[in-house]
Design an enzyme around this catalytic site. Structure first.
Site, PDB file in Angstrom:
ATOM      1  N   GLY A  46      -8.987   2.327   0.918  1.00 20.63           N
ATOM      2  CA  GLY A  46      -9.971   3.524   1.392  1.00 20.63           C
ATOM      3  C   GLY A  46      -8.925   4.346   2.239  1.00 20.63           C
ATOM      4  O   GLY A  46      -7.996   3.892   3.104  1.00 20.63           O
TER       5      GLY A  46
ATOM      6  N   ASP B   7       0.874  -1.116   0.082  1.00 17.76           N
ATOM      7  CA  ASP B   7      -0.074   0.051   0.037  1.00 17.76           C
ATOM      8  C   ASP B   7       0.952   1.328   0.112  1.00 17.76           C
ATOM      9  O   ASP B   7       1.123   1.808  -0.949  1.00 17.76           O
ATOM     10  CB  ASP B   7      -0.991   0.085   1.184  1.00 17.76           C
ATOM     11  CG  ASP B   7      -1.865   1.304   1.475  1.00 17.76           C
ATOM     12  OD1 ASP B   7      -1.680   2.148   0.755  1.00 17.76           O
ATOM     13  OD2 ASP B   7      -2.594   1.289   2.436  1.00 17.76           O
TER      14      ASP B   7
HETATM   15  O1  OSB Z   1      -3.920   1.223   5.265  1.00 12.50           O
HETATM   16  O2  OSB Z   1      -5.509   0.945   4.189  1.00 12.50           O
HETATM   17  C1  OSB Z   1      -5.020   1.626   5.076  1.00 12.50           C
HETATM   18  C2  OSB Z   1      -7.297   4.052   6.794  1.00 12.50           C
HETATM   19  C3  OSB Z   1      -6.508   5.253   6.795  1.00 12.50           C
HETATM   20  C4  OSB Z   1      -5.280   4.987   6.530  1.00 12.50           C
HETATM   21  C5  OSB Z   1      -4.816   3.884   6.006  1.00 12.50           C
HETATM   22  C6  OSB Z   1      -5.369   2.888   5.891  1.00 12.50           C
HETATM   23  C7  OSB Z   1      -6.860   3.062   6.294  1.00 12.50           C
HETATM   24  C8  OSB Z   1      -7.871   1.505   6.154  1.00 12.50           C
HETATM   25  C9  OSB Z   1      -9.369   2.039   6.267  1.00 12.50           C
HETATM   26  O3  OSB Z   1      -7.431   0.717   6.295  1.00 12.50           O
HETATM   27  C10 OSB Z   1      -9.996   1.908   4.930  1.00 12.50           C
HETATM   28  C11 OSB Z   1     -11.346   2.564   4.904  1.00 12.50           C
HETATM   29  O4  OSB Z   1     -12.179   1.605   5.440  1.00 12.50           O
HETATM   30  O5  OSB Z   1     -11.519   3.610   4.505  1.00 12.50           O
HETATM   31 MG    MG Z   2      -3.083  -0.253   4.259  1.00 10.90          MG
END
Ligand code: OSB
Ligand code: MG
Length: 373
Positions: free
Chosen positions: A290, A238
């Protein structure tokens, strides 16, 4: 297209429940929205930067400064015909992808409206509905986690992703797998481990996880490639994937077998599509991540998820999981099969509730077009 005005706002939206990751807890979102007026149409974009620079270097405040001082004025003098021209317009600005994406995505929204087609169709999307998963934050107790999982499975979500960190991992997975041996399960560490934890991480292999997301440093490919050699569980990157070249490097080095694409993290639709295509050509599946978005960012995520190689359930879920009242109408809903039906009306397909946006706005700045002599 003629750009008549760019309006930047900060809106405050409390989450219905706190969201905890290995890097911190979010209770209230401070979200930047951009509204671009052009020839009677309005395109909307959302900046996915966090309140503090913990996921990446950007924050709500850095994005505000970069948009008002640099990117907004650049866009005002250029008048792009297509969202795809934004990377060229912004090329002098280094980094700041979430700030860039907020503007670029609004231009794509405008372009779709002008063409009278959905944003999904404009970007070449092929899926009429998208499969949905949920991301569950670190909980106060295992009992809380279990009841949250229960709720999301009952709602129909197709995949459960658990946030993990040292001290909230093996025992938790043991309990979850014991209760739900067959569900599609993954984990996200947001860079909470180091290579010295490799032996510990190999224990994750016995839980039949779909993937482990970003276990090591936020900016790393090399150590992830070393770790992947030792794990059966596929690594998904990610944070590390900022653009197409990063995706190519990660795939070439075998740092991951799956890629999470986030519009903000890669700087908008142009680069997100490029990452998608590079992965598809090399047989690497992708899914849409997200960032606790309002309905505006969520609607962009839905459109992105319609591209062909988005084959795994994303972290794009219903508005009601985040907000008592979302700022779009209709709110984003998920079927009992765990799918979102992709709108086919022009643009993003979810109207903005402008009265509510106005009510939630705490600062606002209009960046007007420069008058050309
Ligand atoms: O690493 O995917 C991530 C939320 C904030 C920052 C990083 C992440 C996330 C989530 C939430 O995993 C995903 C969502 O439900 O929007
Ligand atoms: Mg992530």
């Amino acid at each position: 297209m003629r750009i008549d005005a760019i309006i930047l706002r900060e809106v405050h939206m409390p989450l219905v429940r706190p969201f905890e990751t290995s890097f911190g807890i979010t209770r209230n979102r401070r979200i930047l929205l951009v509204e671009i007026h052009s020839e009677g149409l309005i395109g909307w974009g959302e900046c996915t930067a966090g309140e503090r620079p913990f996921f990446s270097a950007e924050s709500t405040d850095t994005a505000w400064a970069v948009i008002t001082q640099e990117l907004g004025p650049m866009l005002n003098t250029e008048h792009p015909e297509h969202g795809g021209q934004c990377p060229r317009i912004f090329y002098q600005v280094r980094g700041n992808p979430m700030a860039r994406a907020a503007l670029e995505n609004a231009i794509w929204d405008l372009e779709a409206q002008r063409e009278g087609i959905s944003l999904a169709k404009l970007i070449g999307g092929v899926q009429e509905s998208i499969p949905c998963g949920v991301s569950l934050g670190i909980q106060p107790s295992i009992a809380d986690l279990m009841s949250n999982i229960e709720r999301e499975l009952t709602a129909g979500y197709q995949r459960i992703k658990l946030k993990v960190k040292p001290g909230w991992d093996i025992d938790v997975l043991e309990r979850v797998r014991h209760r739900w041996p067959g569900i599609s399960l993954s984990v996200d560490a947001n860079s909470a481990y180091r290579l010295r934890d490799a032996d510990h991480l190999t224990q994750f292999d016995r839980f039949d996880l779909l993937m482990i997301e970003q276990p090591l440093w936020h900016d790393d490919f090399y150590y992830h490639s070393m770790l992947q050699k030792r794990l059966e569980t596929p690594i998904c990157l990610d944070e590390s994937i900022r653009n197409r070249r990063d995706a190519l490097a990660a795939i070439e080095m075998e740092s991951c077998r799956i890629i999470n694409i986030k519009l903000g993290r890669v700087g908008g639709f142009s680069e997100a599509i490029a990452v998608h295509n590079a992965a598809q050509e090399r047989g690497v599946p992708v899914w849409c991540g997200g960032m606790l978005e309002s309905g505006i960012g969520r609607s962009h995520n839905i459109a992105l998820s319609t591209l062909e190689n988005f084959t795994l359930p994303g972290d794009v879920s219903a508005s009601a999981r985040y907000w008592a009242e979302d700022i779009v109408d209709p709110a984003v809903t998920v079927s009992s099969q765990g799918e979102i039906a992709v709108p086919d009306t022009p643009g993003r397909g979810y109207e903005v509730r402008t009265d509510l946006v106005e009510k939630l706005t705490v600062r606002k700045e209009t960046i007007r077009a420069m008058v050309v002599a």
